[in-house]
Scaffold this motif. Sequence first.
Motif, PDB file in Angstrom:
ATOM      1  N   TYR A   1       0.819  -1.201   0.114  1.00  0.00           N
ATOM      2  CA  TYR A   1       0.239  -0.176   0.131  1.00  0.00           C
ATOM      3  C   TYR A   1       1.096   1.309   0.093  1.00  0.00           C
ATOM      4  O   TYR A   1       1.834   1.160   0.726  1.00  0.00           O
TER       5      TYR A   1
ATOM      6  N   ALA B   1      -2.907   7.800  -5.360  1.00  0.00           N
ATOM      7  CA  ALA B   1      -2.348   7.950  -4.135  1.00  0.00           C
ATOM      8  C   ALA B   1      -1.478   9.232  -4.074  1.00  0.00           C
ATOM      9  O   ALA B   1      -1.151   9.847  -5.084  1.00  0.00           O
TER      10      ALA B   1
ATOM     11  N   HIS C   1      -2.911  -3.262  -9.054  1.00  0.00           N
ATOM     12  CA  HIS C   1      -4.279  -2.816  -8.720  1.00  0.00           C
ATOM     13  C   HIS C   1      -4.373  -1.156  -9.538  1.00  0.00           C
ATOM     14  O   HIS C   1      -3.305  -0.539  -9.619  1.00  0.00           O
TER      15      HIS C   1
ATOM     16  N   GLU D   1      -3.391   3.341  -0.490  1.00  0.00           N
ATOM     17  CA  GLU D   1      -4.044   2.716  -1.619  1.00  0.00           C
ATOM     18  C   GLU D   1      -3.263   1.351  -1.701  1.00  0.00           C
ATOM     19  O   GLU D   1      -1.833   1.289  -2.031  1.00  0.00           O
ATOM     20  N   LYS D   2      -3.911   0.152  -2.134  1.00  0.00           N
ATOM     21  CA  LYS D   2      -3.315  -0.904  -2.422  1.00  0.00           C
ATOM     22  C   LYS D   2      -2.908  -0.926  -3.844  1.00  0.00           C
ATOM     23  O   LYS D   2      -3.626  -0.847  -4.613  1.00  0.00           O
ATOM     24  N   PHE D   3      -1.548  -0.908  -4.085  1.00  0.00           N
ATOM     25  CA  PHE D   3      -1.009  -0.982  -5.379  1.00  0.00           C
ATOM     26  C   PHE D   3      -0.418  -2.211  -5.851  1.00  0.00           C
ATOM     27  O   PHE D   3      -0.516  -2.435  -7.305  1.00  0.00           O
TER      28      PHE D   3
ATOM     29  N   TYR E   1      -5.045   2.433  -8.613  1.00  0.00           N
ATOM     30  CA  TYR E   1      -4.926   3.236  -7.242  1.00  0.00           C
ATOM     31  C   TYR E   1      -4.889   4.788  -7.635  1.00  0.00           C
ATOM     32  O   TYR E   1      -4.768   4.920  -8.915  1.00  0.00           O
TER      33      TYR E   1
END
Lengths: 262, 340
Positions: free
Chosen positions: B178, B207, B203, B182-184, B205
């Motif tokens: 993250y 951020a 993913h 935000e999970k990336f 995202y």
Amino acid sequence: MIKLTLVLYLFFSAKIFAIDISVLDEQYPGFHDFEATCFSPIRMYLRTLLSRSVIVGHHTTAYNLELKGINSESIIDFRVAIDRSIERNKIVENVNYYFGNGHAFNYIVTRIGDNLSPIPDIELMSFQFSTSDKLKSYSLRIPEFGVDFHRDIGEFLEESYFIFSAINMKIFINTSVANNEVSRNYTFSYRKLNKSQMNLNVLVVESADFWPMIDYVHFLPDVGMIDPKKFYELLGDLNNIFVKSGAEFLDIMHNNGFPKII
Amino acid sequence: MNVLSSIYVLFILCNSNIRAENIPLPSSVLDIEDLVSEFRSVFASKLVDLGKNYISQMSDKHIVYKSSENLMCNGIQTRAGMPVSSLKYHFSNSAPNELVEKAIYTGCNDLVSLVEEVVTKGESVIPLNFNDFIRGKRTIDLKENETSRLYRILNGENEEIFKIMIEKSERLKSANFYFVGEKFLTITYEYTPTSSSAYFMVHSYAAKYNRKRSSWRSINNSPPVSFSVHVTRDRIDQVSYLDGERKQLSLSNFLNLFDNKILGPVIYPIRGIMNYHNYYFPNTETTNTGAASQRLLEELRINQNRLINNIELNIVKTYIQNLINSVESGKIIDNRPKDQ
């Protein structure tokens, strides 16, 4: 049984925090580091010399070699002879380079320790000998240069010195371990040093807490405690002596008949 | 008999690493440790330099660095003897088989630069040792005895910059990355006795990280992208790189994808943030004492010499490949300024 398991567990886990000489390895140079600095040019030179030469004659541990010039227009003959004396816990290996012009170069490696084996010829001839910590004692002498590098390794004390008479270099490094302390002392003198002698000391003390902390205290004996920045600057000066002496080695070798090939 | 059996159990415990290991993935594929090291090393090398430049004073898991002379620290004049930085470490076992660690790194004028929070679960999990702590050394990936780890980097205002959650079961290990919440990225490792695989899922995202006079933004509006690497044990291990549609990729395609989807858009901005937070600390200088890089220097000289003399070129080729592997695995850390 639970008690025994706990005692044994603590015994094994205690090793995680036990202080020893290795606490200095990463940031405080020792014998091996300085030796590597000093011999870097000579190792590079001899490796190149040998890799560009061909063996034209071979008798047990004596080799006749030919070095061809870069454009193959000139050939230099030289001979390398190795004498070994092998005792129970001691090996002395004496290497002699002889050039056709009458010049010679000789160095002697002496190692004392358990389960030693001779250094392979090619490594010995190209100055590739390791100063493994398993040794009890190691020394390298180059009589013509006045070079004597020596290291004694004990369980709680490690003493080493580097003497290079041609440039008045004398460096002593002593490391000792006692209880929860490790101390290393660097003493050095060199012809281009402003003072006759310089002394540096680092003391590493481990606290006896549950989570042991390690304090690094730096001293200049005639001044007292100094900040690490000053200590590392002086250690950098000491390292420079080895860098310069490495370059001087090569100069002396060229003056002693070794061809300029690099 | 009881004594013998307990010694036997301990022997088995101490030698548990003898058992068969997983088939390694190619070293050119960055693993969890490498990815975090890409930005964390910036901060770790600053910690090493603090110890070499300033006088330390220690008390109960707290190290204070002081200067022996007046200096400008983060734009403010600081008198000799005053603290210029401090490191604080705290750990506790909040539950059986759970270790909670917190490290607070403070710079000039008592401003917190960064905070690390780590929760590790597993058998016999132990805290960092002191020398590793003061040099910023920490293993992020799970060790043999650990089952999960939550690792977070926060700023002084408790805003999360980076987080990774790693969990493993018998044959699977997953890591979720993250950036500011935000999970990336998710990496899933799958191991069998005859194969190892790593699945990368990037993913979508958005951020953003804002600080005084600086900001970082990383946005990926594209749908999730996946790619993977597989190694199958054979007489010679067979390696294959696949995209999300299981089409074969070359190593070069795979590395480009990795650079374009993970390193460039997210990992390098996080490194920039680490660099920004290093400015909270006082200036430090690096002195070459010959202790650390001597081996590397000697090897480089020997190989330069091989090139000059046009000899043993295959050895030089292998040597450069080994250097690349060492940089990729974080064994060699590049501390050079960006413009060199």
